[in-house]
Design a protein around this motif. Sequence first.
Motif: not given
Lengths: 307, 420, 281
Positions: A148, B258-259, B262, B282, C42, C45-47
């Motif tokens: 990414i 974990k990113l 998720y 989270d 957050n 950020f995670f998505n």
Amino acid sequence: MNTSRNTDMMIETKGKIMKQKTQLKMNNYVFLLPAAIIYLSTIVGPLFYSYYISFFKWNGISAKKFIGFQNYIQLFSADHIFKTALINNSIWIVLTLVITTIVALGLALILNKSFPGRTIFRGLFYFPCVIALIAVSIIWRWMYNPTIGFFNAFFKLIGSSYSQDWISNPETSLYAVFVASVWNGVGQTMILFLAGLQTVSKDSLEAATIDGANALKKFIYVTIPYLRETFIIVFATLIISAMKVFDIIQGLTAGGPNNATQMLPTYMYYQTFQYNNVGKGTTISCIMVLFMLIVIVPYIGFTTKNK
Amino acid sequence: MKKTMTILLLAACVGLASLAANGNSEEKGMAQTKTKLSFWALTTRREAIDPIIAEFNKENPTLEVVPSYYGIDGIKDACKVAASSKTLPNMWFNWGGALGGFYSDNGLTYNLNDISSEKNWDQTFSKGALNLCIRNGELTGYPTSYNVLGFYYRKDIFAKYNIAVPQTFEEFEQACKTLSDNGIIPISTAGKYGWHVMRFVELLIEHYAGADLHDQMNTFQKSYNNDAVIKALTKYQEFVAKGYFPQGFVTTDPNDTKLLMYSGKAAMTIEGQWNDGTLQNDKQDFNKYGFFAFPSGGTNRMSAFAEMTQFNVNNTNEELNGCIKFMDYYYNQDNVAKYAPFYTLPLPRTDATMPEGQPFVPVMLQTANTNGTFTITDQALPTEVANVLFNVQDGLAYNQLTPTQGAKMIQDAINTYQNK
Amino acid sequence: MNKHITKKKLIINTIFYASLILLSVIWLTPIITLFLTAIKTNTDFFNGASLFSMPQSIAWSNFSKAMMKGNLLVYMKNDLIISCLKVPLGIFIEALAAYGLTRLDIKHKTAIFIFFLIGMMLPMQVALVPINIAYTKLHLLNTYFGLFYVYLGFGISFGILILRGFFLGIPKEMDEAAELEGCSKWKIFYKIILPIAKPAIATLIITDFLATWNEYLLASVIINDNKLKTVPIGLMTFVGEHGTDYGYLCAGVLISVIPVIIVYLIFQKNFVEGMSGAVKS
């Protein structure tokens, strides 16, 4: 009558001058005193301590075992990670001297000219230096992320199938980390050059223009001689910081992958703090100091003599 | 002029010194009648530790706990520096295994065997935790957490591709292949520092070597340079080549694994039961996740490690009792309930309550009890040997060395360590 | 003729500015990531598919959290106190020494200079244990004076390196002219050399302030008390055990950078004076 008085006065004055001269000599050393006191108590102590420890085998806690030069011999003959670190560090130093100097000097020359907005641009190029190294590591880790991250995403965007593992690939990782380090450090060298460029006499430059010299000739024959002292500062600083490079390596790759980015300071850190080989770790730092002295002292001596 | 400047400089120095004195004078005034207990802890738990200490100090007027906080890497370095300068605090946080073992091996920790029998700690603390804190027959610390590791997986992704929870190693491989064929990264891992990738490699070693040989290798009774290890390393290299790990995983940060989970780009990752807490923090949907113990064979043992508080060997009786009193207080049920997110739950105690809203914790602990556990490799092996394993992991990923060479390198490191 | 020259100049100027702006944008790309992450929540950020995706909403909470929960303001105040005291004092001491090494009749000047340079070469990790032992005995642990003293010591090498270099570039004719007028060595130092060396001193102020502001290793060993910690140590506390709140961390980094930028903006003006000012006087 007058002559004898004059002679008396002359003898008196000579005496005074002699006394003043000795006093002056003592006073001269006073200028060095504050720096010397602080320096001796903070640096020299640990320096001698580290050379002392390098002759021992020690885990930091239990009794020290005297082993003479064993640490040095073992590092150079049997420790292949040390050899890798030494080679990596040398490559890093050469890269730093060449690339950082050129980029910094180039930027300094461009940003030395008078044009509106110059201050803003100077600030922009200096800005990366200001960011804490923990953030620099995080940002560049993201930039280099193969899935990414920015670089690979950029290549995808322009339709290229080129993709790299950047810091993960042992062949590219040293250079990838170096790029991050240049981004972070070049501003520092740039402002050193900027300060140095202020000492270049405008009169000399004008005289050269009148003589018909073009930009390149002016640069080589007028600017560079004036920058001689700046170069000493820049080279000494760059060599030393390249030798001591630690934070950016630890932040991006922790010496990996498979020691591709292992440097002497990081290896010293592992030996001392993680493997508890304090004697060996300290030996590495002693070798580093010797290495730097061998490179820098002749350089300074040479340039100081050729005045 | 020179004289004036020298005087000014001296004045500045004196001014600074008085600044320093101000910082300490408050403490000096009050410390006369109290026993001061210095406690080095992790910053990540500060929000719980500060108020708990304030309460404790109030309720115990003869004691005063003084905390200092450090980051994860910071505390390791700080303790090492303190150990060398003989300035270790009264009590400090540490991990088990080789990390904490350094302090007990060098006589810096208080031997808690007597206190343990006096207070019947074998009935207070869970057996697994106590075992991990015992080294050479000596209880080296007060167990503060017990962690077991297994596979967290995305239930919804598994369901989408009709993958059942693998019961055998072959099924696991098949699951990875199906995921990979459908563009999902089977295992999310990250190689910086080496220990996250190690979590998988050690499971491969457990699979090919079996429980007994694995334990014997980790205690240096049997050599690491054997067929089982070579097979395990070969299989790991195979997985890398097939793209079962994220691209360029070798230097990515374990905090970021974990990113990929998720965002659904990866389907599995190896974590400990603390991951439930992470998922909660989270704000992830627990319905999407599941757990299974890796089918390594035999009883499918799980990897485990402990954390503890170590006590300074030079503590006086008064100080030691004060420290233990504080530890008991810190880990009592009220505080745990109040500050749950800052503890690694459940506590390694026989009366521990399971944390709320964390479904996999009891499952993992129960499975660990049934299947049995082995000490996680980077605590079982000394750091310099573990680092060689990490180098081998990196090198294999880029074909810089062969599995045969890798196995030999690890054993060579063990030999060097033993001949130190 | 004139129009032709102006047009050419215009084109050159435009190309110049365009390339400079392009270069700056490329140069600042990593910092754009920093900004974007700092303002994302957050969930964003995670998505986020890419780190350059725009946030749904601006997470001001990251900044307030960094200042309040992260105690960032306290750390910044501490760091300011230390840096504002250390930098001027350090530069003054280094200037004295550099002046001595370049203009006064002292034996073995180059040797002494190299001796002072060794301090820069020593990796700081080596000094940790000896300093820790010494400071414990002297009760200087957890004191700003202790930290201050060590910072002075470690800064001397670089300061002398730079100032000596610049002092050497100042022609000795000025000294001699002043001496003929009866100025003492001290007066020459204070009234002539220091003002001429303003670019060097300005550079050193910026560099030294930055180095002191971002210094982590020594501060982490000497300062244990939470109330006294400095910014770099404070930022490390933003890194979690099993995951880092990146929005929070990036916001903290951005806030902590502000004082350094202010110092930079104040002092970089002094680059321009240099020799032109001195020659006139």
